[in-house]
Write an enzyme that holds these catalytic residues in place. Sequence first.
Site, PDB file in Angstrom:
ATOM      1  CG  ASP A 190     -18.739 -25.736   1.311  1.00  0.00           C
ATOM      2  OD1 ASP A 190     -19.695 -24.999   0.449  1.00  0.00           O
ATOM      3  OD2 ASP A 190     -17.878 -25.131   1.510  1.00  0.00           O
ATOM      4  CE  LYS A 224     -14.966 -27.673   1.510  1.00  0.00           C
ATOM      5  NZ  LYS A 224     -15.263 -26.550   1.364  1.00  0.00           N
ATOM      6  CD  GLU A 271     -14.833 -24.213   7.775  1.00  0.00           C
ATOM      7  OE1 GLU A 271     -14.189 -23.796   7.030  1.00  0.00           O
ATOM      8  OE2 GLU A 271     -16.187 -24.338   7.065  1.00  0.00           O
ATOM      9  CD  GLU A 283     -19.779 -23.113   3.304  1.00  0.00           C
ATOM     10  OE1 GLU A 283     -19.451 -23.974   4.540  1.00  0.00           O
ATOM     11  OE2 GLU A 283     -18.672 -22.628   3.142  1.00  0.00           O
ATOM     12  CE  LYS A 321     -14.307 -19.546   4.120  1.00  0.00           C
ATOM     13  NZ  LYS A 321     -14.668 -20.252   2.790  1.00  0.00           N
ATOM     14  CE  LYS A 373     -17.246 -26.162   4.766  1.00  0.00           C
ATOM     15  NZ  LYS A 373     -16.882 -24.918   4.721  1.00  0.00           N
ATOM     16  CG  HIS A 394      -9.896 -30.563   1.717  1.00  0.00           C
ATOM     17  ND1 HIS A 394     -10.026 -31.044   2.832  1.00  0.00           N
ATOM     18  CD2 HIS A 394     -10.577 -29.643   1.147  1.00  0.00           C
ATOM     19  CE1 HIS A 394     -11.118 -30.012   3.228  1.00  0.00           C
ATOM     20  NE2 HIS A 394     -11.402 -29.265   2.163  1.00  0.00           N
ATOM     21  CG  ASP A 438     -17.630 -19.456   1.826  1.00  0.00           C
ATOM     22  OD1 ASP A 438     -17.066 -18.300   2.196  1.00  0.00           O
ATOM     23  OD2 ASP A 438     -17.149 -20.356   1.636  1.00  0.00           O
TER      24      ASP A 438
HETATM   25 MN    MN Z   1     -17.133 -22.700   1.593  1.00  0.00          MN
END
Ligand code: MN
Length: 393
Positions: A217, A187, A346, A243, A292, A185, A40, A268
């Site tokens: 993002d 990255k 998410e 994002e 979050k 989403k 990731h 974020d």
């Molecule tokens: Mn983020």
Amino acid sequence: MTTPGVAKLADHFQGADAHAGRQIAKIETMIVDCPTTRRHKLSNTEINFQSYVIVRAELADGSVGWGEASTLGGPRWAEESVEAMKANIDTYLAPALADANALDFELNAAKMAKAASRNNAARAAVDAALYDAAGHSLDLPVAVLMGGAVRDKIEVIWALASGDADQEIEEANRKFDAREHRRFKIKLGFNTPDQDMIRLRKIVSALEGKATEIIVDVNQGWTEAVAIRYLPQLAEMGVSLIEQPLRPGLIAATARVAARAAIPIMVDEAAFTGPDIIANGISAAGSVYSLKLVKSGGLNEIKRAAGIAQACGMELYGGCLIESGIGAAAHLAVFSTLPRLEWGCEHFGPKILKTDLTGGEIRFADFHVHCPTGPGLGVTVNEDVLASVARKG
Ligand code: MN
């Protein structure tokens, strides 16, 4: 419908002391390293396993609750690391709750905030464990303690973040065909913007014709100039949300980008606290806010953050930091009670771990995550799995 715990609540009204037996007897922590099914990538790091601090709280009546704090590849996404969190919980937060009662949620959160400034993820992990323990003791779901659920399932986003377009296309098709996810989403920011655009375009065109939605993002990876230059391409590709394109603190620059963008910007990393949210909101630096626990520092605080963001006119998005089922359950308990949650959430974490830490109570089906409904956070912790991933020494 019978609400669990009604009989116990009735006892309290008949004169029993609700607090009796709910003193906090023990708060223990451990670090676990959980392998993920694939790498990731983010703009500034890459992970093949996910590390958590797991908190176990035990009350005088024997009720046990679990909480979790997550990071992404050490103190990079934010300043906390699992090692620092464990030390600060053991040394400062747990002692601050000596003689405390688990039902004094606000008081306990205030004691933790006094014992450690910031340390939001660490405080949230303890807070979640106490809510879970209290919920088990009262035989009530945490969602009830948070005001009651207004939804039992939430549309769930999947992150594509291996950096390899072919792999990501295969993964997205597999998730879509299994009716697990239709919103993805992606990255960006770990390649040059041109390379990112090539990869993104490849994914978008491969998914064309399918009822999918793409958000991106950047994890702070771009400058204002890069954002201004590349946002038209994102809009042309039909990306629905971008994002955190710029670094936190660049509020005026982000607001200039937002003013020129045909895509909403989500805040974020730029906003942890209420004042951060207000600063971004009234400066028009974003029109969506990612919720979050690691930012808000606790379950009540995340609800307050939602209220502040909404008061600034922002829409809400249920963010994650790839929590296991324990952390996901804590988020879902709160998210299920929010009157509005425009962007879904998410919390695909339990699916990206080779083995989740919970007993499968969080169900993914029909493009939604189905919120667990049992007492506490509604999940059981698999202590054999926990032992197998515990960090030694
Ligand atoms: Mn983020």
